[in-house]
Design a protein around this motif. Structure first.
Motif, mmCIF file in Angstrom:
data_model
loop_
_atom_site.group_PDB
_atom_site.id
_atom_site.type_symbol
_atom_site.label_atom_id
_atom_site.label_comp_id
_atom_site.label_asym_id
_atom_site.label_seq_id
_atom_site.Cartn_x
_atom_site.Cartn_y
_atom_site.Cartn_z
ATOM 1 N N SER A 130 12.657 32.025 3.818
ATOM 2 C CA SER A 130 13.711 31.792 3.622
ATOM 3 C C SER A 130 14.467 30.315 4.309
ATOM 4 O O SER A 130 15.059 29.918 3.109
ATOM 5 C CB SER A 130 14.257 32.909 4.767
ATOM 6 N N TRP A 131 13.383 29.958 5.052
ATOM 7 C CA TRP A 131 13.473 28.075 5.481
ATOM 8 C C TRP A 131 13.112 27.386 4.217
ATOM 9 O O TRP A 131 14.344 26.470 3.888
ATOM 10 C CB TRP A 131 12.953 28.017 6.587
ATOM 11 N N GLY A 132 12.224 27.842 3.379
ATOM 12 C CA GLY A 132 11.658 27.181 2.140
ATOM 13 C C GLY A 132 12.931 27.490 1.237
ATOM 14 O O GLY A 132 13.137 25.849 0.894
ATOM 15 N N SER A 133 13.408 28.057 1.237
ATOM 16 C CA SER A 133 14.684 28.898 0.086
ATOM 17 C C SER A 133 16.042 27.753 0.252
ATOM 18 O O SER A 133 16.267 27.209 -0.935
ATOM 19 C CB SER A 133 14.826 29.940 -0.278
ATOM 20 N N ILE A 134 15.749 27.736 1.493
ATOM 21 C CA ILE A 134 17.319 26.471 2.011
ATOM 22 C C ILE A 134 16.956 25.452 1.168
ATOM 23 O O ILE A 134 17.943 24.531 1.003
ATOM 24 C CB ILE A 134 17.558 27.603 3.107
ATOM 25 N N ILE A 135 16.003 24.535 2.290
ATOM 26 C CA ILE A 135 15.377 23.363 1.233
ATOM 27 C C ILE A 135 15.468 23.318 -0.231
ATOM 28 O O ILE A 135 15.920 22.007 -0.497
ATOM 29 C CB ILE A 135 14.304 23.042 2.243
ATOM 30 N N VAL A 136 14.412 24.049 -0.619
ATOM 31 C CA VAL A 136 14.915 23.672 -2.127
ATOM 32 C C VAL A 136 15.648 23.724 -2.575
ATOM 33 O O VAL A 136 16.389 23.446 -3.492
ATOM 34 C CB VAL A 136 13.664 24.503 -3.045
ATOM 35 N N GLN A 137 16.684 25.408 -3.058
ATOM 36 C CA GLN A 137 18.447 24.994 -3.243
ATOM 37 C C GLN A 137 19.249 23.039 -3.088
ATOM 38 O O GLN A 137 19.838 22.858 -4.053
ATOM 39 C CB GLN A 137 19.008 26.476 -2.634
ATOM 40 N N LEU A 138 18.995 23.226 -1.902
ATOM 41 C CA LEU A 138 20.039 21.996 -1.360
ATOM 42 C C LEU A 138 19.423 20.282 -1.377
ATOM 43 O O LEU A 138 20.198 19.728 -2.563
ATOM 44 C CB LEU A 138 19.822 21.395 0.522
ATOM 45 N N ARG A 139 17.975 20.325 -2.128
ATOM 46 C CA ARG A 139 17.313 19.346 -2.759
ATOM 47 C C ARG A 139 17.894 19.931 -4.215
ATOM 48 O O ARG A 139 18.309 18.306 -5.107
ATOM 49 C CB ARG A 139 16.153 19.763 -3.016
ATOM 50 N N ALA A 140 17.804 21.287 -4.758
ATOM 51 C CA ALA A 140 17.970 20.717 -6.442
ATOM 52 C C ALA A 140 19.335 20.574 -6.723
ATOM 53 O O ALA A 140 19.839 20.254 -7.639
ATOM 54 C CB ALA A 140 17.785 22.565 -6.490
ATOM 55 N N LEU A 141 20.659 21.358 -5.331
ATOM 56 C CA LEU A 141 22.003 20.230 -5.489
ATOM 57 C C LEU A 141 21.865 19.251 -5.684
ATOM 58 O O LEU A 141 23.408 19.028 -5.567
ATOM 59 C CB LEU A 141 22.718 21.314 -4.544
ATOM 60 N N ARG A 142 21.027 18.276 -5.101
ATOM 61 C CA ARG A 142 20.992 17.046 -5.091
ATOM 62 C C ARG A 142 22.289 16.681 -3.772
ATOM 63 O O ARG A 142 22.239 15.886 -3.468
ATOM 64 C CB ARG A 142 21.955 16.379 -6.326
ATOM 65 N N LEU A 143 21.967 18.007 -2.560
ATOM 66 C CA LEU A 143 22.658 17.687 -1.365
ATOM 67 C C LEU A 143 21.302 16.994 -0.596
ATOM 68 O O LEU A 143 22.420 16.163 0.089
ATOM 69 C CB LEU A 143 23.127 18.840 -0.616
ATOM 70 N N ILE A 144 20.230 16.530 -0.213
ATOM 71 C CA ILE A 144 19.929 16.113 0.526
ATOM 72 C C ILE A 144 18.092 16.077 0.013
ATOM 73 O O ILE A 144 18.490 15.968 -1.275
ATOM 74 C CB ILE A 144 19.320 17.400 2.073
ATOM 75 N N ILE A 145 17.723 14.478 0.708
ATOM 76 C CA ILE A 145 17.015 14.013 0.765
ATOM 77 C C ILE A 145 15.981 13.733 1.259
ATOM 78 O O ILE A 145 16.462 13.795 2.809
ATOM 79 C CB ILE A 145 17.169 12.335 -0.530
ATOM 80 N N LEU A 149 21.439 13.467 4.112
ATOM 81 C CA LEU A 149 22.468 14.582 3.045
ATOM 82 C C LEU A 149 22.570 12.613 2.451
ATOM 83 O O LEU A 149 22.047 11.341 2.427
ATOM 84 C CB LEU A 149 23.330 13.856 3.666
ATOM 85 N N THR A 150 22.493 12.994 0.668
ATOM 86 C CA THR A 150 22.874 12.155 0.057
ATOM 87 C C THR A 150 24.441 11.655 -0.399
ATOM 88 O O THR A 150 25.493 12.328 0.730
ATOM 89 C CB THR A 150 22.730 12.489 -1.578
ATOM 90 N N GLN A 151 24.710 10.673 -0.690
ATOM 91 C CA GLN A 151 26.034 10.725 -1.399
ATOM 92 C C GLN A 151 26.765 11.964 -1.546
ATOM 93 O O GLN A 151 27.551 12.582 -1.176
ATOM 94 C CB GLN A 151 26.229 9.534 -2.084
ATOM 95 N N ALA A 152 26.001 13.258 -2.595
ATOM 96 C CA ALA A 152 27.105 13.706 -2.854
ATOM 97 C C ALA A 152 26.946 15.227 -2.106
ATOM 98 O O ALA A 152 27.918 15.932 -1.523
ATOM 99 C CB ALA A 152 26.282 14.416 -4.227
#
Length: 346
Positions: free
Chosen positions: A292-307, A324-327
């Protein structure tokens, strides 16, 4: 370029101290770098780990056999034989030097039990399946080493070691400069093309008020039942997840800390929902599952919210960092910033 070769010297020690000294002197006169147990620095590593590392860094391997098999490892073979086998396994050029007249060795320098003597004979037979030379005494051994190693270097060239200021030719320096210029151009182009979308999320993926079910483990101590553990899940919107984690990633944050933060958030939700969870526990904890934690990280990366974080850290810091990214920053501000009451009422 002026190369120097590191040569590992393997043998029993106490009975061959003088002979090892002669071999080292011969290697130094050949501008080689001898490596052996008497040169190893004090270290906290176990002995075999240290030996392996030195063998791996060596260009050539020499084994000298006298009248003793040597101290044995837990596997029942001597360190000398184990070193020899490891060098052969790595493909390092090896050469053996076997005593010419074993019957003439003083009794004090031979094995006193038949089992060890038999192992020495068997090891000697193994060594002699490759290039070997017989030696009589220290000076003779040193001469044989010099001649044998010269032949080994010609037949099996190795990388060797060079001075740092001689490691690159002028041609190599030019090539590296050209590659660095090309990399700089590509990085500039990448920055220019990514700037357009840097402040925008990719809304083709689930976000906002869309929900995700996260699995967790709830642990604690019950006076009635003792230590307890229960599996379950909680449902969150993506906005709630970003609200919980986002403020910690304005600057770079280590993943273990982010995960602990979300665990604490989940535990609070469990304690506020006694109908669906065991409610008589003390010393409670909640842990989100790896999946579940991996799902969070993958989703936030896919949304371009984190790097991934990019700051330099100590070698001992093995944690993954997120920011956080600028987005992501813009999205978090829109979620959590409080609008002006005055403007709202106008």
């Amino acid at each position: 370029m002026d190369k120097r070769y590191q040569v590992f010297i393997s043998s029993t020690f106490v009975d061959l101290v003088d002979e090892r000294r002669e071999v080292m002197q011969a290697l130094l006169e050949m501008d080689c770098m001898p490596a052996g147990m008497e040169l190893f620095p004090a270290a906290n590593e176990d002995q075999w780990t240290l030996i392996k590392g030195v063998i791996e860094q060596s260009d050539y391997y020499l084994v000298v056999l006298g009248g003793r098999y040597g101290s044995m490892t837990e596997e029942g073979i001597s360190y000398t034989e184990k070193e020899y086998d490891y060098a052969v396994e790595l493909g390092i050029p090896v050469m053996g030097f076997v005593i010419a007249a074993p019957d003439a060795i003083p009794v004090g320098k031979t094995d006193k039990n038949e089992a060890a003597a038999k192992k020495l004979d068997e090891f000697g037979a193994k060594v002699q399946t490759r290039m070997t030379k017989a030696w009589r005494d220290g000076p003779d051994l040193a001469g044989k080493v010099a001649l044998g190693l010269t032949h080994l270097i010609k037949k099996h060239p190795r990388p060797g070691w060079v001075r740092g200021d001689q490691a690159m030719s002028p041609e190599t320096r030019v090539k590296i400069a050209e590659l660095e210029a090309t990399i700089a151009k590509l990085e500039k182009k990448e920055i220019e093309t990514s700037t357009v979308t840097a402040a925008q999320i990719d809304d083709s993926f689930a976000h906002g008020q869309e929900q995700v079910e996260l699995a967790l483990v709830h642990k604690g101590y019950s006076y009635a039942n003792g230590s307890m553990e229960e599996l379950g899940d909680l449902t969150y919107t993506w906005d709630e997840i970003i609200e919980v984690l986002g403020p910690f990633m304005i600057d770079e944050a280590p993943e273990p800390m982010l995960r602990q933060t979300f665990d604490s958030h989940m535990l609070s939700d469990i304690q506020n929902d006694p109908d669906n969870w065991t409610n008589d526990m003390s010393h409670e904890s909640a842990s989100i599952t790896d999946k579940s934690w991996g799902s969070i990280i993958v989703q936030l990366r896919a949304l371009r919210l984190i790097i991934n974080g990019t700051k330099k850290r100590t070698v001992s810091d093995k944690a993954v960092y997120w920011k956080l990214t600028q987005a992501g920053d813009n999205y978090l501000v829109a979620l959590r910033a409080v609008p002006s009451a005055v403007r709202t009422n106008e």
